[in-house]
Design an enzyme around this catalytic site. Structure first.
Site, PDB file in Angstrom:
ATOM      1  CG  ASP A 122     -79.852 -48.045 -40.360  1.00 11.73           C
ATOM      2  OD1 ASP A 122     -78.772 -48.462 -40.179  1.00 11.73           O
ATOM      3  OD2 ASP A 122     -80.799 -48.524 -40.826  1.00 11.73           O
ATOM      4  CD  GLU A 152     -86.990 -27.285 -33.566  1.00 12.93           C
ATOM      5  OE1 GLU A 152     -87.354 -28.253 -32.878  1.00 12.93           O
ATOM      6  OE2 GLU A 152     -87.860 -27.300 -34.487  1.00 12.93           O
TER       7      GLU A 152
HETATM    8  C1  NOJ Z   1     -77.239 -50.622 -41.469  1.00 12.88           C
HETATM    9  C2  NOJ Z   1     -76.799 -51.113 -40.126  1.00 12.88           C
HETATM   10  O1  NOJ Z   1     -75.799 -50.869 -39.670  1.00 12.88           O
HETATM   11  C3  NOJ Z   1     -77.165 -52.692 -40.264  1.00 12.88           C
HETATM   12  O2  NOJ Z   1     -76.824 -53.284 -38.887  1.00 12.88           O
HETATM   13  C4  NOJ Z   1     -78.809 -52.866 -40.713  1.00 12.88           C
HETATM   14  O3  NOJ Z   1     -78.930 -54.201 -40.843  1.00 12.88           O
HETATM   15  C5  NOJ Z   1     -79.049 -51.983 -41.852  1.00 12.88           C
HETATM   16  N1  NOJ Z   1     -78.389 -50.786 -41.617  1.00 12.88           N
HETATM   17  C6  NOJ Z   1     -80.646 -52.011 -41.851  1.00 12.88           C
HETATM   18  O4  NOJ Z   1     -80.974 -51.106 -41.122  1.00 12.88           O
END
Ligand code: NOJ
Ligand code: CA
Length: 569
Positions: free
Chosen positions: A230, A281
């Protein structure tokens, strides 16, 4: 009879755009499985609710593993299922190494992985490294600790500016609206690029770096095959004093030399090089895909084999439904992927955007936030055309070399739910923008599994977001076995894709028509899309699958077909 790739690609009409990477013929067993995988994104809270409390759960995912196997996906990616106060749909993680109690237990997770493995389906989990939840033990400790403490050094705490420190430390802004800083009662501020409940971690801190490696190993040891990372482009920040000005979100203005104060900095790749060592790993090495909003020229850096290995591109998702846009995006993305030896990714829908059946049913360029605020009334959605185009787009996407990421419900042709009652909205965007934007709940409405019944088979009770009555007719049950259904289209496309896909190669064929895109894949498989509304003549070949009703010798408007040189096996 199959034509050999060589014969086909020697054709004078074909212009090869990629030319590398022979793949194993069995991606399920191969360490390179991810290169041309179909990955199905599950948003766990809205997928299937086995215990009837209105919230999808891990056991619900397990219960639908047969469905996913029948659909024919190679991998399932689960959006966060970790303990969370749901300030951002689970992307506010309170404990990275556990399952949210309302979603189940680690034992449920293990059972889900076992069920996936029994079908040869890989499992990808979401890693959220830019920020934790404010309920994470570290942040709670930071709140209880003094300024300058080791506990606060895991996050980004600063004194304010102005004579009494009542102004934020910098002009950084949050993606969900408002400043990226919140002040504590003791006067210090902490940084959050998203909601205040999502404090940003300090990735200059070795303890933070070590802890995430522990998390990666924790899930790999439980049989997880890969990670979706993310906000992968935001971890490294320039925290030198004075903090640099950045009054805009990332976007087209990001410098190409990796020196923005917040996003896509060169240093971020040191983190992923360390992660790669962890991935390696394991045998086979774990895989990863970056969610990185970097300039397209720099996306490849995340996808290096020494880094995460693959990066999302959202170019197709942002493209208009036109032959020109699709041609340009596909050509560009394949070339970009080839720069690092990675494979391209393709996405048309996910949990953050208006579903593509809906986008394509609205006039190009419409402001989707404004449209949602009109409860989907202005402009009026042409739902039928949207679905027709979405089916054509999906079938084209599934014929491309690289990995296709599907979002739950797109195989049912679901539309965005645009008229959720205000009181039901959960997305922090709704609150943080002072109710000016509804946010993303409309694509997160629980799936309809059956035509009738409480929450259309999602669970035994009402779903946590209300489903429209139209969901009954679009349920998996209603579409099962119906040859013209979107579900059967996806099933057939995924079945054929496994059979037809060999090397990662694509060559454009001159279709002679500005609205028609035609490309061939090695082995005599070709894909033709008519983006226009008028029918055109169908190129030679045997139609193996079509996104709309077949008419002999004709390629109807807004339709994709896959052709082979030989009849059905
Ligand atoms: C991207 C994620 O896909 C989204 O849903 C989220 O709100 C933001 N990152 C923050 O984590
Ligand atoms: Ca449940």
């Amino acid at each position: 009879m199959r034509r050999s790739p060589t014969t086909l690609f020697a054709s004078k009409d074909c212009v090869p755009v990629t030319d590398h990477a022979l793949l194993s013929t069995d991606p399920q067993l191969d360490a390179l499985w991810w290169r041309q995988a179909v990955v199905y994104q599950v948003y766990p809270r809205s997928f299937a609710d086995l215990n009837g409390d209105g919230i999808g759960d891990i056991a619900g995912v397990t219960s639908r593993m047969d469905y996913l196997a029948e659909l024919g996906v190679d991998a399932v990616w689960l959006s966060p299922f970790y303990p969370s106060a749901l300030a951002d749909g689970g992307y506010d993680v309170a404990d990275y190494r556990d399952v949210a109690p309302e979603l189940g237990t680690l034992a449920d997770f293990d059972a889900m992985v076992a069920a996936a493995k029994s079908h040869g389906i890989k499992v990808i989990v979401d890693i959220v490294p830019n920020h934790t939840s404010d309920l994470h033990a570290w942040f709670q400790e930071a709140l209880a600790s003094e300024r300058g403490s080791a506990a606060r050094a895991r996050y980004i705490f600063r004194d304010g500016t102005g004579p009494d420190g009542s102004e934020p430390p910098s002009d950084w802004i949050s993606h969900f609206g408002g400043p990226a800083w919140t002040r504590l009662p003791d006067g210090q501020w902490y940084c959050h690029l998203f909601a205040p409940e999502q404090p940003d971690l300090n990735w200059d801190n070795p303890e933070v770096r070590e802890d995430f490696k522990t998390t990666l190993r924790f899930w790999a040891d439980r049989g997880v095959d890969g990670y979706r990372v993310d906000v992968a482009h935001a971890l490294s920040k320039d925290l030198s004093e004075p903090l640099r000005s950045k009054p805009v979100l990332e976007g087209a203005d990001l410098p190409l030399d990796g020196t923005d104060p917040l996003y896509d900095r060169n240093e971020v790749h040191d983190i992923y090089a360390e992660w790669r060592e962890v991935f390696n790993e394991y045998d086979p090495p774990r895989t990863a895909v970056a969610e990185a909003y970097a300039a397209s020229e720099r996306r490849a850096l995340y996808a290096r084999p020494t880094g995460l290995g693959q990066a999302f591109n959202f170019d197709l998702l942002q493209a208009d439904f036109t032959a020109r846009d699709y041609h340009d995006v596909v050509t560009f993305c394949l070339n970009e992927a080839e720069k690092t030896g990675s494979s391209s990714t393709w996405v048309l829908s996910n949990h953050d955007v208006v579903r593509h059946a809906t986008r394509y049913g609205l006039p190009a360029g419409v402001d989707l936030d404004e449209w949602l605020m009109s409860d989907g009334t202005a402009p009026v959605l042409d739902a039928e055309a949207g679905l027709r185009r979405a089916r054509a787009a999906s079938l084209l996407m599934l014929a491309l070399p690289g990995s296709a990421y599907l979002y739950q419900g797109e195989e049912l042709g679901l539309h965005e739910v645009s008229d959720l009652p205000y009181a039901a909205l959960q997305d922090p965007i709704w609150l943080r923008t002072g109710n000016e934007k509804k946010g993303r709940d409309g694509c997160r409405v629980p799936l309809p599994w059956s035509s009738e019944g409480s929450s259309y088979g999602f669970g035994d009770g009402p779903a946590h977001l209300p489903q429209p009555t139209a969901f009954g007719a679009t349920s998996a049950q209603a579409q099962d076995g119906r040859p013209d259904s979107t579900l059967e289209l996806y099933r057939e496309a995924l079945r054929l894709r496994r059979q037809l896909q060999t090397v990662e190669d694509l060559a454009w064929v001159d279709s002679g028509h500005p609205d028609v895109l035609h490309f061939v894949r090695p082995g005599g498989w070709s894909c033709v899309t008519n983006f226009g509304t008028e029918p055109v003549a169908l190129p030679a070949g045997v139609v193996r699958v079509s996104s709309s009703e077949q008419v002999p010798g004709v390629l109807p408007g807004e339709t994709t077909v896959w052709l082979t040189a030989w009849p059905q096996d």
